[in-house]
Design an enzyme around this catalytic site. Sequence first.
Site, PDB file in Angstrom:
ATOM      1  N   ARG A 105       0.850  -1.191   0.000  1.00 24.85           N
ATOM      2  CA  ARG A 105       0.000   0.000   0.000  1.00 24.85           C
ATOM      3  C   ARG A 105       0.893   1.251   0.000  1.00 24.85           C
ATOM      4  O   ARG A 105       1.983   1.237   0.558  1.00 24.85           O
ATOM      5  CB  ARG A 105      -0.874   0.010   1.256  1.00 24.85           C
ATOM      6  CG  ARG A 105      -1.897   1.129   1.268  1.00 24.85           C
ATOM      7  CD  ARG A 105      -2.620   1.239   2.612  1.00 24.85           C
ATOM      8  NE  ARG A 105      -3.591   2.330   2.560  1.00 24.85           N
ATOM      9  CZ  ARG A 105      -3.970   3.036   3.608  1.00 24.85           C
ATOM     10  NH1 ARG A 105      -3.483   2.760   4.807  1.00 24.85           N
ATOM     11  NH2 ARG A 105      -4.839   4.017   3.481  1.00 24.85           N
ATOM     12  N   HIS A 106       0.413   2.315  -0.626  1.00 25.32           N
ATOM     13  CA  HIS A 106       1.149   3.587  -0.599  1.00 25.32           C
ATOM     14  C   HIS A 106       1.415   4.012   0.847  1.00 25.32           C
ATOM     15  O   HIS A 106       0.757   3.553   1.777  1.00 25.32           O
ATOM     16  CB  HIS A 106       0.345   4.664  -1.325  1.00 25.32           C
ATOM     17  CG  HIS A 106      -1.018   4.867  -0.719  1.00 25.32           C
ATOM     18  ND1 HIS A 106      -1.201   5.554   0.453  1.00 25.32           N
ATOM     19  CD2 HIS A 106      -2.233   4.411  -1.088  1.00 25.32           C
ATOM     20  CE1 HIS A 106      -2.483   5.538   0.768  1.00 25.32           C
ATOM     21  NE2 HIS A 106      -3.136   4.844  -0.145  1.00 25.32           N
ATOM     22  N   GLY A 107       2.354   4.943   1.026  1.00 27.41           N
ATOM     23  CA  GLY A 107       2.705   5.417   2.363  1.00 27.41           C
ATOM     24  C   GLY A 107       1.767   6.508   2.864  1.00 27.41           C
ATOM     25  O   GLY A 107       0.746   6.808   2.231  1.00 27.41           O
ATOM     26  N   ALA A 116       1.641   1.999   4.047  1.00 24.62           N
ATOM     27  CA  ALA A 116       2.768   1.139   3.649  1.00 24.62           C
ATOM     28  C   ALA A 116       2.567  -0.323   4.032  1.00 24.62           C
ATOM     29  O   ALA A 116       3.521  -1.098   4.094  1.00 24.62           O
ATOM     30  CB  ALA A 116       4.098   1.656   4.203  1.00 24.62           C
TER      31      ALA A 116
END
Length: 474
Positions: free
Chosen positions: A79-81, A403
């Site tokens: 996952r994106h931060g 993340a």
Amino acid sequence: MLSAAAVVVVVVLAILASRRGCSPADVPDFAAHFGSKTRYEDSSAYRRPLGDPAAVERSLLRVPSGERCVPVHLTAVVRHGSRYPTVKNIRAMRELSDLLRTAASPRRDEGEAEPEGEGSAAWRRDVLRRWDMWYTEDMDGQLAPKGREDLRRLAIRLADAFPSLLGEEPLRGGRIRVLTSSKHRCVSSAEAFQEGLHLRANVTPVRYRHRADDGLLRSIDGCRGYVEGVEKNRTALAEVYKFKRGPEMEALRKKVADKLGLPHRSLTPDLLEAAFFLCSYELAIKSLHSPWCFLFDREDAKVLEYKCDLKLFWKRAHGHAVTLATSCPLFHHVFRTLDKAGRPRRSSDTPPEPASILIGHAETLLPFLGLLNLYKDETPPTADNYPSQHARHFRSSSLVPYAANVVLVLLDCARGPRLQLLVNEAPVGFPGLPEENAPLYRDVRAAYRHLLDGCDFHKECEGAVGGPRRNTEL
Ligand SMILES: *[C@@H]1O[C@H](CO)[C@@H](O)[C@H](O)[C@H]1NC(C)=O
């Protein structure tokens, strides 16, 4: 212009400093309950492996004692931060801030001096009234600098644990594949991850290489049966709406309204949530223990965490079968990649792809974990059973913090290929297979046979309009 070497030094120093954790960070004691807005380092599932590389590997890989294994491939769904709030949240936050500012100041009798000191309820109220609403709509969900660091650090830790797959050699060879959702925060995360790998390997990047693939990493938007049957369907999300107006949320809403000196009516459930989000965003983006956090204690946070879990369960996970089906393309992609990497080969053949990094969203990871049949409790969470759900496995704070990552490591072992599953860098067993060791890859395939032979995105997504489970044969 700063030389690449200087950048490397600065970033490495920053990482080392934060690793030492010299300043006991001042964080709210409920920082592990922010749901999908939880920082990775606060997430309860996260245990940073420490010590020498062999110890790191032992802590991540569970192979039968005595059996020699070598990691040959790694697929990571990440996952994106940490990100800025989306426009919708920013508007709610602004509305809350304006509401406080314009609310009548508490009455003071003539001549009465500022009566209460620092830390008092009135003082805190005043701090919030004067709080600077610095979020602007153009920030809309973009990756924050802290989010870049989340991904950089994750990449460095994974490269430390699996140097043959994410280290200098595969990196120089351009053999690490990076695919991402096209959303800005994911593309930035894909860059940051590669930045981390380059830092660790001490390689000056020419340029980062990644390809956007929404069909794989944002497939949920392309599933008509899901969008119409679940996402836009209030009935499908009834438990969420019910809880929002249920006794736990109502009690909390009144309590917070009192603390803010607002009439109960004016603090809507959305504004209550906005206050909680403000507390979480200030921590995730600025590492601040924000004054907004004083409105809540740990039990309050657990109620709001549950609200997030309900929403994710019914909207993004097990709640409806069609939601899990949105992950079929990713599921097939991952297993095809693993099949290829595990195929026996002659020494003259090209070696398997060492690593495949897939960057997406909470709504990429949750249906994927759902398909793998993980984190599914016997009793689903509902608006009415909050008191009996304290020990639930489906907890967004530990599953999908910023993340968050699901890593599959294919191992070449004496008895054949094995597959180690890691969720947020902790070993996890596959349902139905013995917990203690990384199972043989063929046993994993057998456990998911029904999905390998089925899990048809187009059939589930196009055929299912008019009800998430309607028989598509009609
Ligand atoms: C909405 O959800 C309910 C409950 O899951 C379902 O019975 C109904 O068919 C759905 N409606 C649409 C239009 O998909």
